[in-house]
Scaffold this motif. Structure first.
Motif, short mmCIF file in Angstrom:
data_model
loop_
_atom_site.label_atom_id
_atom_site.label_comp_id
_atom_site.label_asym_id
_atom_site.label_seq_id
_atom_site.Cartn_x
_atom_site.Cartn_y
_atom_site.Cartn_z
N ARG A 153 0.88 -1.16 0.00
CA ARG A 153 0.00 0.00 0.00
C ARG A 153 0.92 1.21 0.00
O ARG A 153 1.86 1.26 0.78
N PRO A 154 0.64 2.18 -0.82
CA PRO A 154 1.52 3.36 -0.87
C PRO A 154 1.71 4.02 0.49
O PRO A 154 2.79 4.53 0.79
N ALA A 167 2.13 2.65 3.24
CA ALA A 167 3.03 1.88 4.09
C ALA A 167 4.47 1.86 3.57
O ALA A 167 5.32 1.23 4.17
N ALA A 168 4.74 2.54 2.48
CA ALA A 168 6.09 2.55 1.92
C ALA A 168 7.05 3.25 2.87
O ALA A 168 6.67 4.17 3.60
N ALA A 169 8.29 2.81 2.84
CA ALA A 169 9.31 3.39 3.73
C ALA A 169 9.48 4.89 3.50
O ALA A 169 9.80 5.63 4.43
N ASP A 170 9.27 5.34 2.26
CA ASP A 170 9.46 6.77 1.97
C ASP A 170 8.14 7.55 2.00
O ASP A 170 8.10 8.71 1.61
N SER A 171 7.07 6.94 2.51
CA SER A 171 5.80 7.65 2.66
C SER A 171 5.89 8.56 3.89
O SER A 171 6.79 8.39 4.73
N PRO A 172 4.98 9.50 4.02
CA PRO A 172 4.99 10.34 5.24
C PRO A 172 4.95 9.52 6.53
O PRO A 172 5.65 9.83 7.49
N LEU A 173 4.14 8.45 6.55
CA LEU A 173 4.09 7.61 7.74
C LEU A 173 5.42 6.90 7.97
O LEU A 173 5.89 6.79 9.11
N GLY A 174 6.02 6.39 6.91
CA GLY A 174 7.31 5.72 7.03
C GLY A 174 8.39 6.66 7.52
O GLY A 174 9.22 6.29 8.37
N LEU A 175 8.39 7.88 7.00
CA LEU A 175 9.39 8.87 7.42
C LEU A 175 9.17 9.28 8.88
O LEU A 175 10.13 9.44 9.64
#
Length: 141
Positions: free
Chosen positions: A82-83, A85-93
């Protein structure tokens, strides 16, 4: 993809492999069409029994995530990513920032894992809709 096996975890080795493939699918590391390492490659890297690798791959196949192609290997059928949950998403950052704070505070891997598990459990076991950002939550009493 490289597998890591923790023989002291108490989790069956084949389940560790299944979990790692699912995590790679969720994070977008593996995508449809990608080939998983052969059983021989996994055995060489981890020193586990080839039947354990085959059991893990059969479980992933049963779940519809991979498909064996005779003579070619085992390939990813569908993604779990899911976009958001990507490591470089705002949530990942934001999580990476939080992790830096946790490490700076001296927390060990086990401390972080326990804290995250507790927060996840609280969040998913709480009645009602998911909570909003901290600024919108009411303090606990």
């Amino acid at each position: 993809m490289e597998f890591r096996v923790d023989r002291r975890s108490g989790v069956a080795t084949y389940l560790q492999l299944v979990t790692q493939v699912k995590q790679a699918l969720r994070l977008g590391v593996l995508e449809p069409g990608d080939r998983l390492p052969t059983a021989r490659e996994v055995v060489a890297a981890t020193a586990i029994n080839p039947n354990t690798v085959l059991k893990a791959y059969r479980e992933l196949e049963r779940e519809g995530l991979v498909e064996p192609r005779p003579g070619a290997g085992t390939f990813v059928r569908r993604s779990l990513s899911r976009p958001e949950a990507a490591a470089d998403s705002p949530l990942g950052l934001a999580l990476a920032d939080w992790m830096a704070q946790a490490r700076a505070a001296g927390l060990e891997r086990e401390d972080v894992t326990a804290l995250i598990a507790a927060v996840v459990d609280d969040s998913f076991n709480a009645p009602g809709p998911p909570p909003g950002p901290p600024s919108e939550r009411t303090p606990r009493e």
